[in-house]
Scaffold this active site. Structure first.
Site: not given
Length: 447
Positions: A2, A28, A102-103, A239, A245
């Site tokens: 998100c 999102g 977010n997560g 990450c 991406y």
């Protein structure tokens, strides 16, 4: 994956939050929401759909106040219903509060079970709801202490933005898996957002990344903010899939230009390409940066021979496989006049389920390409990422149960190559630790 945003000490708080969410729409598309405090109470507007569909000028004007948080939803925990849209706004013993996240909290079920046994009632299925209940049930004296206490029960990845009537609280998990950055608005206010591209749109000044394991506290009317480290400090692991991406190419994540990293990925792919090709074709839009690096290194032309319809959302983020399959054809259209009789290299960012790649190769064959070499600018995705990417099972990951030759045969390419994990790390350009769980199965956050 998100998007979150927080704005404080700005008369245009809701407008800045709106434009930041608009810039981060790629993170999102299922729902969007904004909560604003006017110093007395909090008002929230949220709905299913993209930012521009949820909000209009009238709605933004109704969100009066100098303190706002916002959220774009991409469901990894919970459902895609309106009940699971964020921010979550509630009234508790401390008054109005609103929270966005977010997560992915990997201990969600265990914490929820305990809360239900203690009498909690849930209307949503998402992990973020746990935190609201933990805050409301805490016996600590103020929101700061309650929030800190609740984070002790949050195992996994998180970037939280939390507001009460006059404060903004920001927290990033001890590993810093998901990105979060801090900026200064032109009118003197502060903004935090998942990606720096949000700052570019509203001409905010980038200050720094929020540190892994850091909490920031801002207060209405005060220029200074509080910063301190949460307990359980770890070696940060941003990450790697953000660079592969999810992040926009014009964002800077942890000091690295996403665009430049992706170009380097393409260059490393090109170094081991052993075939003849007339030109390079990127899969738009996420394959473009790597394709530029690939073509530059081999000194062969790059042709935008696949045209993308930008009015169709990202297929990977769609919640059902049926919609993914249909949207490939809606979204991508090959140019027959450019492709006919040509040997081409197709560059894409990743292969997850394999269905999109299979359809793209099929479309290119139908458009007349004589040979199609598929080069993927990341390693094979062999493991589910439980930290915030929608690949929940091994069964959905084609590389989890097929080798490269079997994947090549399934998608229909004449050759198929991936980056190795070492080549990905080389593309990232330093020795820091990364979350590589999709590629190596290192689940470093334990329940």
């Amino acid at each position: 994956m998100c998007a979150v945003v927080g704005v404080i000490n700005s008369k245009n708080a809701s407008t800045y939050a709106y434009y930041a969410l608009f810039a981060m729409q790629h993170r999102g598309q299922e729902a969007s929401g904004i909560s604003v405090s006017n110093g007395t109470n909090i008002k929230t507007i949220k709905a299913k759909g993209e930012v521009s569909k949820v909000f209009n000028e009238e709605k933004l004007k109704s969100l009066e106040g100098e303190l706002a948080i916002g959220h774009n939803r991409y469901s990894t925990a919970g459902n895609s219903s309106l009940n699971d849209a964020q921010p979550i706004a509630v009234n508790c013993v401390l008054g109005d509060i609103a929270l966005a996240h977010n997560g992915n909290l990997v201990n969600k079920d265990a914490v929820r079970t305990k809360l239900i046994q203690d009498g909690a009632i849930f209307r949503t299925n998402m992990d973020t709801s746990n935190v609201v209940h933990l805050i409301a049930r805490s016996k600590k004296q103020n929101l700061k202490e309650r929030f800190i206490e609740s984070l002790k029960d949050c195992v996994g990845t998180y970037c939280f933005v939390l507001i009460d009537k006059n404060k903004l609280y920001v927290a990033r998990d001890p590993y810093g898996v998901r990105p979060l950055c801090l900026g200064r608005l032109k009118d003197g206010g502060y903004i935090v957002a998942s990606e720096s591209c949000a700052f570019d749109l509203i001409e905010a000044e980038f200050i720094r990344d929020v540190k892994a394991g850091e909490m920031l506290i801002f207060t209405l009317g005060e220029d200074k903010f509080e910063s301190f480290e949460l307990s359980n400090k770890q070696v940060p692991r941003i990450c790697a899939f953000e660079y592969v991406y999810f992040a926009r190419p014009d964002s800077v994540v942890e000091g690295k230009s996403v665009y430049e990293v992706r170009k380097k990925m393409g260059e490393n792919l090109a170094k081991k390409f052993n075939y003849k090709a007339d030109f390079v074709v990127p899969v738009p839009d996420s394959g473009v940066s790597a394709a530029i690096g690939f073509a530059n290194y081999l000194k062969i032309p790059l042709e935008m021979a696949i045209v993308r319809n930008h009015y169709v959302g990202r297929t990977f983020i769609e919640p059902t496989q049926e919609l993914r399959n249909l949207k490939v054809k809606l979204k991508l259209n090959p140019m027959r006049k450019v492709l006919e009789g040509k040997e081409i290299v197709v560059i894409d960012d990743s292969i997850v389920r394999g269905t999109t790649s299979k359809k793209i190769i099929s479309l290119l064959r139908a458009a007349g390409a004589s040979k199609i070499h598929l080069a993927i600018a990341c390693p094979e995705i062999k493991f589910p990422d439980v930290y915030g990417i929608d690949t929940p099972t091994f069964e959905e990951l084609i590389s989890a149960h097929k080798n490269i030759e079997e994947v090549r045969e399934y998608v229909g390419a004449d050759s198929l190559s991936f980056l190795s994990i070492d080549e990905l790390i080389d593309s990232l350009g330093d020795e820091r630790a990364y979350s590589l769980v999709s590629f190596n199965g290192d689940y470093f956050i334990k329940e």
